[in-house]
Design an enzyme around this catalytic site. Structure first.
Site, PDB file in Angstrom:
ATOM      1  N   LYS A 166       2.602  11.413  -3.336  1.00 35.40           N
ATOM      2  CA  LYS A 166       1.558  10.745  -4.114  1.00 35.40           C
ATOM      3  C   LYS A 166       0.656  11.764  -4.809  1.00 35.40           C
ATOM      4  O   LYS A 166       0.116  11.504  -5.881  1.00 35.40           O
ATOM      5  CB  LYS A 166       0.731   9.871  -3.176  1.00 35.40           C
ATOM      6  CG  LYS A 166      -0.198   8.905  -3.849  1.00 35.40           C
ATOM      7  CD  LYS A 166      -0.771   7.962  -2.806  1.00 35.40           C
ATOM      8  CE  LYS A 166      -1.774   7.004  -3.385  1.00 35.40           C
ATOM      9  NZ  LYS A 166      -2.292   6.114  -2.334  1.00 35.40           N
TER      10      LYS A 166
ATOM     11  N   ASP B 173     -13.313   5.025   1.266  1.00 36.07           N
ATOM     12  CA  ASP B 173     -11.877   5.090   1.537  1.00 36.07           C
ATOM     13  C   ASP B 173     -11.400   6.543   1.532  1.00 36.07           C
ATOM     14  O   ASP B 173     -11.228   7.141   0.476  1.00 36.07           O
ATOM     15  CB  ASP B 173     -11.139   4.261   0.467  1.00 36.07           C
ATOM     16  CG  ASP B 173      -9.622   4.277   0.644  1.00 36.07           C
ATOM     17  OD1 ASP B 173      -9.131   4.968   1.553  1.00 36.07           O
ATOM     18  OD2 ASP B 173      -8.945   3.593  -0.143  1.00 36.07           O
TER      19      ASP B 173
ATOM     20  N   GLU C  65      -7.395   0.605  -4.305  1.00 36.09           N
ATOM     21  CA  GLU C  65      -7.352   0.500  -2.847  1.00 36.09           C
ATOM     22  C   GLU C  65      -8.668   0.009  -2.225  1.00 36.09           C
ATOM     23  O   GLU C  65      -8.643  -0.916  -1.416  1.00 36.09           O
ATOM     24  CB  GLU C  65      -6.916   1.837  -2.245  1.00 36.09           C
ATOM     25  CG  GLU C  65      -5.422   2.060  -2.475  1.00 36.09           C
ATOM     26  CD  GLU C  65      -4.981   3.507  -2.430  1.00 36.09           C
ATOM     27  OE1 GLU C  65      -5.783   4.370  -2.039  1.00 36.09           O
ATOM     28  OE2 GLU C  65      -3.826   3.785  -2.802  1.00 36.09           O
TER      29      GLU C  65
ATOM     30  N   ASP D 256       0.875  -1.170   0.000  1.00 38.45           N
ATOM     31  CA  ASP D 256       0.000   0.000   0.000  1.00 38.45           C
ATOM     32  C   ASP D 256       0.914   1.222   0.000  1.00 38.45           C
ATOM     33  O   ASP D 256       1.543   1.525   1.009  1.00 38.45           O
ATOM     34  CB  ASP D 256      -0.897  -0.030   1.253  1.00 38.45           C
ATOM     35  CG  ASP D 256      -1.702   1.260   1.414  1.00 38.45           C
ATOM     36  OD1 ASP D 256      -1.651   2.127   0.512  1.00 38.45           O
ATOM     37  OD2 ASP D 256      -2.382   1.405   2.448  1.00 38.45           O
TER      38      ASP D 256
END
Lengths: 230, 616
Positions: free
Chosen positions: B82, B203, B181, B20
């Site tokens: 990210k 999420d 994810e 992850d």
């Protein structure tokens, strides 16, 4: 964006020998489609025919639960996740076969897309979708609808109730059309003769055009109502 | 399944890990038997901060070590990278306002951060985080790791996915699959329980928000719809709190902290700490202590909730759209799963519960569930898990530019992937040798409102009269959500060459060059790391000897023994700043040997003391 060279060789009906073991499958009884070599069980170059892929007769009325069951079963057999450790060529076929499976499932589970697919396969030209031509029986209603839309666009909120009403009326029409389509689908499936089927497909095409026209009307009304805060 | 599994060169033995790669933290996990487990760092931490720190000579450290340097050298310590993956400068102007890094020249299609004296791209920074995870996994499992499944936000576009894959390659990892994810999270939840039904996965992470709706049936995890926002997460909440704290401080201390990166990092730590505490406490104190200056402010959960209300609201619209695309009403959702650290916030939980009318699942740690799911997907790919299969979708529609700047959609959003579409192109001018195809992603009608993905140049077309050549182009989105394009000349049946010009991101050649360079750099990094570790060891022994000299046992030693210790001590201090870990370790050994008698004597004294106290 790697290039995969999926089309590096012609996939299709002319492929007879297994690419791995070289076996020529017995010419009869002809399997509608063999995804795997009957001898060594290796995945073969897939053929992009949705009905053959799902091993279904060319019918327009489909059992969706059965289609989903087949989709899941074929996914288990073909998905790239199952071929991570396989030879590069088999991985390539797995990717290509799963794309066809997914594309096919998407088309076949939707009655309109399914009918359009069958029409196209039967040689009908769907490219020219002249949705601007008003079906004659709708002329009057469409005229009134356009008037109301123009009023709304010029800021006249009093057109809203009329628009809501005609949207409901067109939506009801859509329901009727879907019923009509289902009827034609059954007629199509029960007709054996090619010519009879062709005649029914022509009618289906007309119904689809009308349907598309009304759908566009409904979404236009939706868009305008949302845009003007109604 | 019925196919033969043939082992090619022993590759079947390789273990695949699940990673992850988060905005704030990253994790690596594996499937131990049938149980997915997070692999801890050698220090025992489960989360690796997604932070990379560059020193002036270009060497790098990642994870906790980098976090420790964040306050000391903020402009060279990269976090939240990210947010920059697969993006151009125009996309991230707002992000850069809140990030303390300098941007290098030539950042239009790939952002280059000016850190450590050399421009680095976001995939290179992410690669350092991946490398850290890879090393941790190798140390823990005792074997080389070269294959991984990496998770990405479901709403990541093609360029963002490609950038993640590039990061893997740069870290020496073959990325066998990019998994979304929320979908990964559903795998972690669905593994031990034979669940059936409709599941919504909400999420909310550090920088991204995703919602996915799945149907679980007989081990098939079919995504029905996904939606989200790749620029929405806990970072936005931090910014709200930062704005308040910085304004307060400016008026209380009579000076603005803007430009003082070190102070800003200190404040950031404090507000994040307060945010975390507010998930369990009704009232907290934001507490900053910067070089003796103190700022404190009470923050109630009530005020906090007012501050973040609109951020939470922003997550709800994508949820409604996903429901609509899946053709479902909230009542039809059987279960809701929460993922991402920001779902610990009570207001978020309340909002999710109200929307889906179901109590959300929180049994699994929201920070870990995605990595655990990635480990399950890794085991599916390796064949260790056979009865589960994930069928994911593409989050964005794919289209090509047509006349008048209009986008013609070829593959619609929420299509199960792999998905494909075929389009035939022809020439419009006599003797034309090229056809340029502009591919875009997005839901809007016009080119300018969609995101340019790449231009594909069909090259070396036989020069023929206009319209004579017909080239069939096949667009295929693979199981990673990444586009592949192939073309065939219908007249000759030959494969048509296609040159890819990505609009954002690195070309294959650029990645290759970086891999070569990083191999050279890796040795330096490793050396720097070994030196740092040797110094830590030296610190420990120096402190211990210093303490021992105050012990009565020190005086019991002979003069020669004491002189030997002092000499060794000096020797270690001499080489302490050398850039060669062998030198440092050698001196540590000498000092260790010289102090052996002292250590034994201290031990004996301690034993005597202990015996004295016990009164036999």
């Amino acid at each position: 964006m790697n290039e995969l060279n999926i089309l590096g060789e012609p996939a299709g009906g002319e492929h007879h020998h297994c690419w791995r073991c070289g076996h020529d499958p017995a010419p009869e009884p002809a399997e509608p489609l063999s995804l795997f070599c009957q001898f060594c069980n290796t995945l073969q170059p897939p053929v992009p025919d949705y009905y053959a892929f799902f091993n279904l007769p060319r019918e327009l009325a489909l059992d969706l639960a059965e289609l989903q069951r087949k989709f899941y079963a074929l996914s288990r057999l073909l998905h790239p996740d199952r071929y991570t450790r396989a030879a590069e060529r088999e991985r390539k076929y797995s990717l290509e076969a799963t794309a066809i499976l997914n594309d096919g499932y998407r088309v076949l589970r939707d009655p309109v897309e399914r009918a359009e697919y069958v029409l196209k396969e039967a040689g009908f030209d769907l490219g020219e979708q002249r949705s601007r031509d008003v079906p004659p029986e709708l002329l009057e209603e469409v005229f009134e609808l356009n008037m109301a839309l123009d009023e709304l666009k010029s800021g006249d909120q009093s057109a809203v109730p009329q628009l809501v009403e005609s949207r409901a009326s067109f939506q009801q029409m859509l329901g009727e059309i879907d019923g009509e389509l289902a009827g034609q689908f059954r007629r199509h499936d029960h007709s054996e003769a090619r010519e009879a089927r062709h005649t029914i497909l022509e009618q289906i095409r007309k119904i689809l055009n009308r349907r598309r026209y009304i759908r566009n009307l409904v979404s236009e009304v939706d868009r305008q109502l949302t845009a003007h805060g109604a | 399944m019925g196919t033969f599994q043939i082992d090619f060169g022993g590759s079947a033995k390789k273990r695949i890990v699940g990673i992850d790669l988060g905005t704030t933290n990253s994790l690596v996990a594996w499937l131990d038997g049938m149980t997915p487990k997070v692999i801890p760092t050698p220090e025992g931490d489960r989360l690796v901060p997604s932070i990379v720190s560059y020193s002036a000579d270009g060497t790098r450290v990642a994870g906790e070590a980098a976090r420790a340097l964040q306050i000391e050298r903020p402009e060279n310590t990269v976090y939240s990278v990210k947010r920059l993956m697969g993006r151009g400068l125009e996309d991230v102007r707002d992000d850069l306002k809140m990030l303390p890094f300098r941007i290098a020249e030539g950042s239009e299609s790939v952002i280059r951060l000016d850190v450590g004296g050399k421009p680095v791209t976001p995939p290179e920074v992410s690669a350092q985080i991946l490398l850290e995870l890879k090393r941790n996994a190798e140390a823990h499992l005792g074997e080389d790791i070269s294959q991984a499944v990496i998770t990405v936000p479901a709403y990541f576009n093609d360029a963002q996915r490609q950038a993640t894959k590039d990061a893997g390659r740069l870290a020496g990892l073959e990325v066998l699959r990019l998994v979304n994810e929320p979908t990964a999270a559903s795998l972690a939840y669905g593994l031990d329980k034979r669940k059936e039904g409709i599941v919504a996965v909400y999420d909310l992470g550090g920088g991204t928000f995703d919602i996915s709706i799945l149907r679980l049936q007989e081990g098939i995890f079919e995504v029905l719809a996904t939606n989200g926002d790749t620029h929405l997460g806990g970072d936005d909440i931090d910014e709200r709190l930062m704005a308040i704290a910085l304004e307060d401080i400016a008026s209380e201390w009579g000076e603005s902290l803007s430009g003082n990166l070190e102070a800003i990092q200190t404040v950031r730590r404090a507000v994040i700490e307060a945010k975390h505490q507010l998930s369990t406490l009704p009232k907290v104190t934001i507490s900053v202590d910067y070089r003796g200056r103190v700022y404190q402010r009470e923050l109630t959960r009530e005020l906090f909730e007012q501050l973040i209300q609109d951020i939470v609201e922003r997550t709800l619209q994508p949820c409604r759209e996903a429901l609509r695309d899946a053709n479902l009403t909230p009542e039809q959702i059987d279960e809701v799963v929460l993922v991402g650290g920001s779902t610990r916030i009570p207001l978020v939980r309340k909002a999710v519960e109200a929307l889906f009318k179901a109590k959300p699942h929180t049994e699994l740690n929201p920070d870990e569930v995605v990595a655990l799911g990635a480990a399950v997907q890794a085991a599916i790919l390796s064949g260790d898990v056979e009865d589960q299969l994930l069928l994911d979708v593409t989050p964005l529609s794919l289209g090509i530019e047509t006349m008048g700047g209009v986008v013609s959609k070829l593959i619609h959003r929420n299509s199960t992937i792999p998905a494909s579409a075929t389009e035939t192109f022809t020439t419009s001018v006599d003797g034309q040798k090229n056809v340029l195809i502009h591919v875009l992603q997005g839901e809007r009608e016009l080119v300018r409102d969609c995101r340019s993905l790449a231009r594909f140049d069909l090259k070396d077309i036989d020069p023929l009269p206009a319209g004579m050549t017909r080239i069939e182009v096949r667009f295929l989105i693979d199981a990673n959500g990444i586009l592949n394009v192939t073309a065939r000349d219908l007249r000759t049946g030959k494969e048509q060459s296609v040159e890819v010009k990505p609009s954002y991101g690195l070309t294959d050649e650029q990645v290759e060059t970086m891999i070569r360079e990083s191999f050279e750099k890796a040795e330096e990094d490793f050396a720097a790391r070994q030196v740092r570790e040797a110094r830590v060891e030296a610190d420990n022994i120096l402190a211990a000897v210093e303490k021992a000299r105050a012990n009565p046992a020190w005086l019991d030693l002979s003069d020669t023994e004491r002189a030997a210790v002092d000499e060794a001590l000096n020797g270690l201090q001499m080489v302490y700043h050398a850039e060669d870990h062998h030198l440092i370790l050698g001196q540590i050994e000498k000092l260790d040997a010289a102090t052996r008698t002292l250590a034994e004597s201290m031990m004996n004294t301690a034993v005597r003391q202990a015996l004295k106290g016990t009164k036999i």
